[in-house]
Scaffold this active site. Structure first.
Site, PDB file in Angstrom:
ATOM      1  N   GLY A 101      -0.353  -0.496  -4.480  1.00 60.55           N
ATOM      2  CA  GLY A 101      -1.674  -0.095  -4.575  1.00 60.55           C
ATOM      3  C   GLY A 101      -2.257   0.427  -3.366  1.00 60.55           C
ATOM      4  O   GLY A 101      -1.545   1.529  -2.536  1.00 60.55           O
TER       5      GLY A 101
ATOM      6  N   ALA B 266       1.550   1.800   4.215  1.00 63.61           N
ATOM      7  CA  ALA B 266       2.723   1.118   3.694  1.00 63.61           C
ATOM      8  C   ALA B 266       2.645  -0.162   4.034  1.00 63.61           C
ATOM      9  O   ALA B 266       3.496  -1.141   4.125  1.00 63.61           O
ATOM     10  CB  ALA B 266       4.084   1.563   4.225  1.00 63.61           C
TER      11      ALA B 266
ATOM     12  N   ARG C  30       0.704  -1.272   0.007  1.00 62.81           N
ATOM     13  CA  ARG C  30      -0.182   0.017   0.097  1.00 62.81           C
ATOM     14  C   ARG C  30       0.797   1.251   0.051  1.00 62.81           C
ATOM     15  O   ARG C  30       2.057   1.371   0.657  1.00 62.81           O
ATOM     16  CB  ARG C  30      -0.877  -0.032   1.239  1.00 62.81           C
ATOM     17  N   HIS C  31       0.389   2.381  -0.662  1.00 64.20           N
ATOM     18  CA  HIS C  31       1.200   3.673  -0.553  1.00 64.20           C
ATOM     19  C   HIS C  31       1.376   4.129   0.916  1.00 64.20           C
ATOM     20  O   HIS C  31       0.733   3.414   1.746  1.00 64.20           O
ATOM     21  CB  HIS C  31       0.320   4.725  -1.348  1.00 64.20           C
ATOM     22  N   GLY C  32       2.204   5.063   1.054  1.00 63.15           N
ATOM     23  CA  GLY C  32       2.651   5.229   2.495  1.00 63.15           C
ATOM     24  C   GLY C  32       1.743   6.428   2.964  1.00 63.15           C
ATOM     25  O   GLY C  32       0.765   6.789   2.101  1.00 63.15           O
TER      26      GLY C  32
END
Ligand SMILES: *[C@@H]1O[C@H](CO)[C@@H](O)[C@H](O)[C@H]1NC(C)=O
Length: 478
Positions: free
Chosen positions: A364, A407, A82-84
């Site tokens: 994602g 994240a 996952r994005h931060g």
């Protein structure tokens, strides 16, 4: 080990004083999908320590759990990340502005009244209210969900840790050869996360300048957007999220709304359940973005945080996870992609064949990870969370704060072992067993394929997404 003991003692001691390490709210591990990675991991380790005795990884090597005596070496890893940490989305920013304006307006009126009556609010409540009234609304619409500096660090640190764990896969040779395949969702925060991840791998391998190579693929990482069956029957369907709406107006949330409205000196009718959530999110955003223990946090106690965390879990459960079969089926393309990649990586080769990609990194959203974990059968409790069973759900496995902090990551490591390829699963850098193979940390890959045969032969995205009747009901067969 000493570090671990010290840490646990420290957490226990500091939580008694209402704050910990760098002055972090003592409920920082309960912000649902807005939880910082480090708070999530620290909390999970603390739980593991309390429930099951020492199981912590002071040595990164202990993450890989291959059968004793069998020689193994990592040959491929696939990571879904996952994005931060990010700014609030524009919808949330507008709600934050609404709350901030409401406080100023009401406070202005109260001051006039108090001045007329010749009195002034006293005590910590008034002090805190004053702080919040003067709180600087610094979020602007253009920040809309973008990755923040802390979010870049989240991804950089994850990449660094993974490359320390798997130098043969994420080390210099792989980076130099451009053999790490990176795919990202088109959202800005994901593309920036993909860059931060690659940057850290370059830095570690001492390679300059950084060459970013990634492919954007929403069909893979945001497949739910292209699934009309899902969008119509769940995403845009108020009835599908009835449990969430009910809980929002249920006794636990109502009591909390009243308590916080009192603290803020706001009329109850103005302080909607949505604004209550906004106040809580603000505490989480100020922590994740600015490392601040913001005055918004003083509105809440740990027991309040658990109620708001549950609301987040309810929503994600019904909208993105086991709640409805279609939620999971909308991620079949990703499931199939991952197994195709693993098949290819594990296939026997002749010396002359080009070796497979050592790593595949897929960047994602929480909405990407949750359905995938769901398809794999993970974190499925016997009793689904509903509006009415908050009090019996304390031990639930489906906990967004632990599953999808910023994240968050799921890593599948394919190992070349004497008896054939094995597969080990890590969720947020913790070994997790496949539900169908509960006795082994790193089962043979062929056994994993057998355990997921029904999905490998099925998991039909087009069928599930185009039909108007199938896959709608509560999830029973997955
Ligand atoms: C909306 O959700 C409810 C509850 O799951 C379901 O019964 C209904 O069929 C759904 N509506 C549509 C249009 O899919």
């Amino acid at each position: 080990m000493l570090f671990v003991v010290t840490y646990v003692v420290f957490v226990i001691l500091s939580s008694r004083h209402g704050c910990s390490a760098a002055d972090v709210p003592n409920f920082a591990a309960h912000f649902g999908s807005k939880t910082r990675y480090e708070d999530s991991v620290a909390h999970r380790r603390l739980l593991a320590e309390l429930n099951a005795g020492p199981r912590l990884h002071t040595d990164p090597g202990s993450l890989l759990r291959t059968p004793s005596g069998e020689r193994c070496s990592p040959m491929h890893l696939t990571a879904v990340v996952r994005h931060g940490s990010r700014y609030p989305t524009v919808k949330n920013i507008r709600a934050i502005r609404q709350l901030s304006n409401l406080l100023r307006r009401v406070d202005g009126q109260q001051q006039t009244q108090e001045a007329q009556m010749g009195e002034r609010g006293e005590g910590s409540a008034a002090w805190n209210r004053d702080l919040l009234r003067r709180w600087d609304m610094w979020y602007t619409d253009d920040m809309d969900g973008q990755l923040v500096a802390k979010g870049r660090e989240d991804l950089q640190q994850l990449a660094t840790r993974l490359s320390t764990l798997f130098p043969s896969l994420l080390g210099e040779d792989s980076v130099r050869g451009g053999r790490i395949h990176v795919v990202t969702s088109s959202k800005h925060r994901c593309v920036r996360s993909a860059e931060a991840f690659q940057e850290a791998l370059h830095v570690r391998a001492n390679i300059t300048p950084v060459q970013y190579r990634h492919q954007v693929d929403d069909g893979l990482l945001r497949a739910y957007d292209g699934c009309p069956g899902y969008v119509e029957s769940v995403e845009k369907n108020r009835t599908a999220l009835a449990e969430v709406d009910k809980f929002k107006r249920g006794p636990e949330m109502e009591a909390l709304r009243k308590k916080v409205a009192d603290k803020l000196g706001l009329p109850l009718q103005d302080f909607t359940p949505d604004l209550l959530e906004v106040a809580y999110f603000l505490c989480s955003y100020e922590l994740a973005i600015k490392s601040l223990h913001s005055p918004w946090c003083f509105l809440f106690e740990p027991s309040d945080a658990k109620v708001l965390e549950y609301k987040c879990d309810l929503k994600l459960f019904w909208k993105r996870a086991h709640g409805y079969a279609i939620n999971l089926l909308a991620s079949c393309p990703l499931f199939h992609h991952i197994f195709r990649t693993l098949d290819k990586a594990g296939r026997p080769r002749r010396e002359t064949d080009t070796p497979p990609d050592p790593a595949s990194i897929l960047i994602g959203h929480a909405e990407t990870l949750l359905p995938l974990l769901g398809l794999l059968g993970l974190y499925k409790d016997e009793t689904p969370p509903t509006a009415d069973n908050y009090h019996t759900q304390d031990g639930r496995h489906f906990r967004s704060s632990l599953l999808v902090p910023y994240a968050a990551n799921m890593v599948l490591v394919l190992l070349d072992c004497a008896r054939g390829p094995r597969l080990q699963l890590l969720v947020n850098e913790e070994p997790v067993r496949f539900p169908g193979l509960p006795h082994e940390d790193a089962p043979l890959y062929r056994d994993v394929r057998v355990a997921y045969r029904h999905l490998l032969d099925g998991c039909d995205y087009h069928k599930a997404c185009s039909s108007t009747a199938g896959g709608r009901g509560p999830n029973t067969e997955l």
